[in-house]
Design an enzyme around this catalytic site. Structure first.
Site, short mmCIF file in Angstrom:
data_model
loop_
_atom_site.label_atom_id
_atom_site.label_comp_id
_atom_site.label_asym_id
_atom_site.label_seq_id
_atom_site.Cartn_x
_atom_site.Cartn_y
_atom_site.Cartn_z
N GLU A 130 -4.50 7.47 -4.72
CA GLU A 130 -4.81 6.77 -5.97
C GLU A 130 -6.19 7.19 -6.43
OE1 GLU A 130 -4.29 2.55 -5.36
OE2 GLU A 130 -2.26 2.82 -4.61
N ARG A 154 0.86 -1.18 0.00
CA ARG A 154 0.00 0.00 0.00
C ARG A 154 0.90 1.24 0.00
NH1 ARG A 154 -3.54 -2.87 -1.43
NH2 ARG A 154 -5.50 -3.34 -0.37
N HIS A 214 -1.90 0.37 -9.86
CA HIS A 214 -2.45 -0.58 -8.90
C HIS A 214 -3.05 -1.80 -9.62
CE1 HIS A 214 -4.17 -0.96 -4.58
NE2 HIS A 214 -3.95 -2.15 -5.10
P1 NAP Z 1 -0.40 -11.65 4.80
O1 NAP Z 1 -0.30 -13.08 4.34
O2 NAP Z 1 -1.23 -11.33 5.98
O3 NAP Z 1 1.11 -11.15 5.06
C1 NAP Z 1 1.42 -9.97 5.74
C2 NAP Z 1 2.88 -9.98 6.16
O4 NAP Z 1 3.17 -8.73 6.79
C3 NAP Z 1 3.20 -11.07 7.19
O5 NAP Z 1 4.52 -11.54 7.01
C4 NAP Z 1 3.07 -10.31 8.52
O6 NAP Z 1 3.86 -10.84 9.56
C5 NAP Z 1 3.65 -8.97 8.12
N1 NAP Z 1 3.27 -7.86 9.01
C6 NAP Z 1 4.13 -6.92 9.47
N2 NAP Z 1 3.49 -6.02 10.22
C7 NAP Z 1 2.20 -6.40 10.27
C8 NAP Z 1 1.05 -5.85 10.89
N3 NAP Z 1 1.09 -4.73 11.63
N4 NAP Z 1 -0.14 -6.50 10.73
C9 NAP Z 1 -0.23 -7.62 9.97
N5 NAP Z 1 0.85 -8.18 9.35
C10 NAP Z 1 2.05 -7.57 9.49
O7 NAP Z 1 -0.93 -10.73 3.64
P2 NAP Z 1 -0.77 -10.93 2.04
O8 NAP Z 1 -1.88 -11.73 1.51
O9 NAP Z 1 0.64 -11.33 1.75
O10 NAP Z 1 -1.03 -9.40 1.58
C11 NAP Z 1 -0.19 -8.37 2.02
C12 NAP Z 1 -0.70 -7.01 1.59
O11 NAP Z 1 -0.45 -6.82 0.21
C13 NAP Z 1 -2.21 -6.79 1.74
O12 NAP Z 1 -2.58 -6.43 3.04
C14 NAP Z 1 -2.48 -5.69 0.74
O13 NAP Z 1 -2.41 -4.43 1.35
C15 NAP Z 1 -1.34 -5.82 -0.27
N6 NAP Z 1 -1.83 -6.24 -1.59
C16 NAP Z 1 -1.66 -5.40 -2.66
C17 NAP Z 1 -2.11 -5.78 -3.90
C18 NAP Z 1 -1.93 -4.90 -5.09
O14 NAP Z 1 -2.79 -4.87 -5.96
N7 NAP Z 1 -0.83 -4.18 -5.20
C19 NAP Z 1 -2.74 -7.03 -4.08
C20 NAP Z 1 -2.90 -7.85 -2.98
C21 NAP Z 1 -2.44 -7.44 -1.73
P3 NAP Z 1 3.67 -12.36 10.10
O15 NAP Z 1 4.29 -13.22 9.04
O16 NAP Z 1 4.40 -12.38 11.38
O17 NAP Z 1 2.18 -12.56 10.20
#
Ligand code: NAP
Length: 326
Positions: A266, A237, A285
């Site tokens: 955005e 983000r 995005h």
């Molecule tokens: P996820 O599986 O929940 O992974 C989040 C990672 O961030 C984990 O390693 C987590 O740590 C870590 N983290 C660090 N600080 C954190 C906090 N305060 N709260 C929660 N987690 C924290 O999520 P994901 O599916 O990989 O997605 C990650 C993010 O990518 C989404 O939230 C979204 O904002 C973004 N995204 C962007 C797009 C785009 O179009 N560009 C598409 C999809 C997602 P732990 O391993 O210790 O839990």
């Protein structure tokens, strides 16, 4: 009583028909502003919401007295006031997993296109400026064999790291995530404190969600710690980064290049310097924006809202456990 669903993102005709078979549906796929009168009107009658990319505020929820569930067509849920939804007994669902690989592809697209200057050099051809063999001033840097520093190592972070380690022979470091022994064993990944990772990585890639703790996680001090020639990639983000500090670092050479799918505001404001900087690859995005994945995300949201409105546990609830505790 037939339940009413407000859909505020484009879904396929088949998906819309399937919803219409069971619900009264208000379909407003092109709403960009929650103040839109048609949106407000439909909101006032909705039992369920299905959509993405609109900021849902407590003031908006005041206009939705019937609302029981929201199925976001996204994995990130920073657009929703989760505690407030829980307090009001409204279930929130998201779409993890189905977009992981596509978003990781986008992350790697940004890594490759910044390192090899693909967009900038393709532009030379479009402008008819490829008049002699490319020389040193247009060379990029290698990706294979370099050190990839993942800030966040969840679903998407691990999928990008897997591409780097297994496809490109990269050394993987990760920070801002709990230790992951299985990934350490699979990919030879190593956990680091953030400062240490920034000092060691050739490419830093951000995949943490936007929360109070991660807002402006990467700012001037963090850019200054990165290696000379480091590349920065953000598919998480925009607000996880201090954008003004990033622009300053890109201008003064502290940061070599940036690949960005997300921005503080955005769509990107017309006066943003980012699209005009040769060392920036900026995408609108598109992390999950393929036909296959957007269809799968919409389907997950539809499945979630159906289950939620029939009193069953959705496939991917965000606050179900907190609701049940309340
Ligand atoms: P996820 O599986 O929940 O992974 C989040 C990672 O961030 C984990 O390693 C987590 O740590 C870590 N983290 C660090 N600080 C954190 C906090 N305060 N709260 C929660 N987690 C924290 O999520 P994901 O599916 O990989 O997605 C990650 C993010 O990518 C989404 O939230 C979204 O904002 C973004 N995204 C962007 C797009 C785009 O179009 N560009 C598409 C999809 C997602 P732990 O391993 O210790 O839990």
């Amino acid at each position: 009583m037939t339940r009413r669903i407000l859909v505020f993102r484009e879904i396929s005709a088949d998906q819309l028909d399937s919803l219409r078979a069971d619900f009264e549906v208000d379909y407003l796929p092109h709403v960009t502003d929650a103040d839109d009168p048609a949106f407000m009107d439909a909101l006032s009658r909705a039992h369920g919401l299905v959509g993405a990319s609109l900021k849902i505020t407590p003031a908006l929820l005041d206009q939705a007295p019937q609302l029981e569930a929201i199925a976001s067509i996204s994995v990130g849920y920073d657009n929703y006031p989760v505690d407030e939804l829980t307090r009001r007994g409204i279930l929130l669902c998201n779409t993890p997993d189905v977009l992981t690989e596509t978003t990781a592809d986008t992350g790697f697209l940004l890594i490759m296109s910044t390192a090899r200057r693909a967009i900038e050099l393709a532009e030379l051809i479009k402008q008819g400026k490829w008049t002699e063999s490319i020389g040193k001033s247009h060379f990029g840097t290698d990706v294979h064999g370099k050190t990839l520093g993942m800030v966040g190592m969840g679903r998407i972070g691990a999928a990008i790291a897997r591409r780097g380690a297994l496809g490109f022979g990269m050394k993987i470091l990760y920070a801002k995530a709990s230790p992951k022994p299985a990934l350490d064993a699979e990919l030879g990944a190593q956990h680091r404190e953030l400062d240490q990772l920034l000092e060691e990585a050739d490419i830093v890639c951000v995949t943490v969600p936007l929360t109070e703790e991660t807002e402006k996680l990467i700012g001037a001090a963090e850019f200054a710690r990165m290696k000379a020639g480091a590349i920065f990639v953000n598919v998480a983000r925009g607000k996880v980064v201090d954008e003004a500090a990033m622009i300053a670092a890109l201008k003064d050479g502290t940061l070599h290049a940036a690949g960005l799918d997300v921005f503080e505001k955005e769509p990107l404001p017309a006066d943003s310097p980012l699209p005009h900087m040769a060392n920036v690859v900026a995408l609108p995005h598109i992390g999950s924006a393929t036909h296959e994945t957007r269809t799968a995300m919409a389907q997950r949201a539809i499945d979630n809202i159906r289950l939620a409105l029939s009193g069953q546990r959705p496939l991917s609830p965000v606050n179900a456990d907190d609701l049940n505790d309340g």
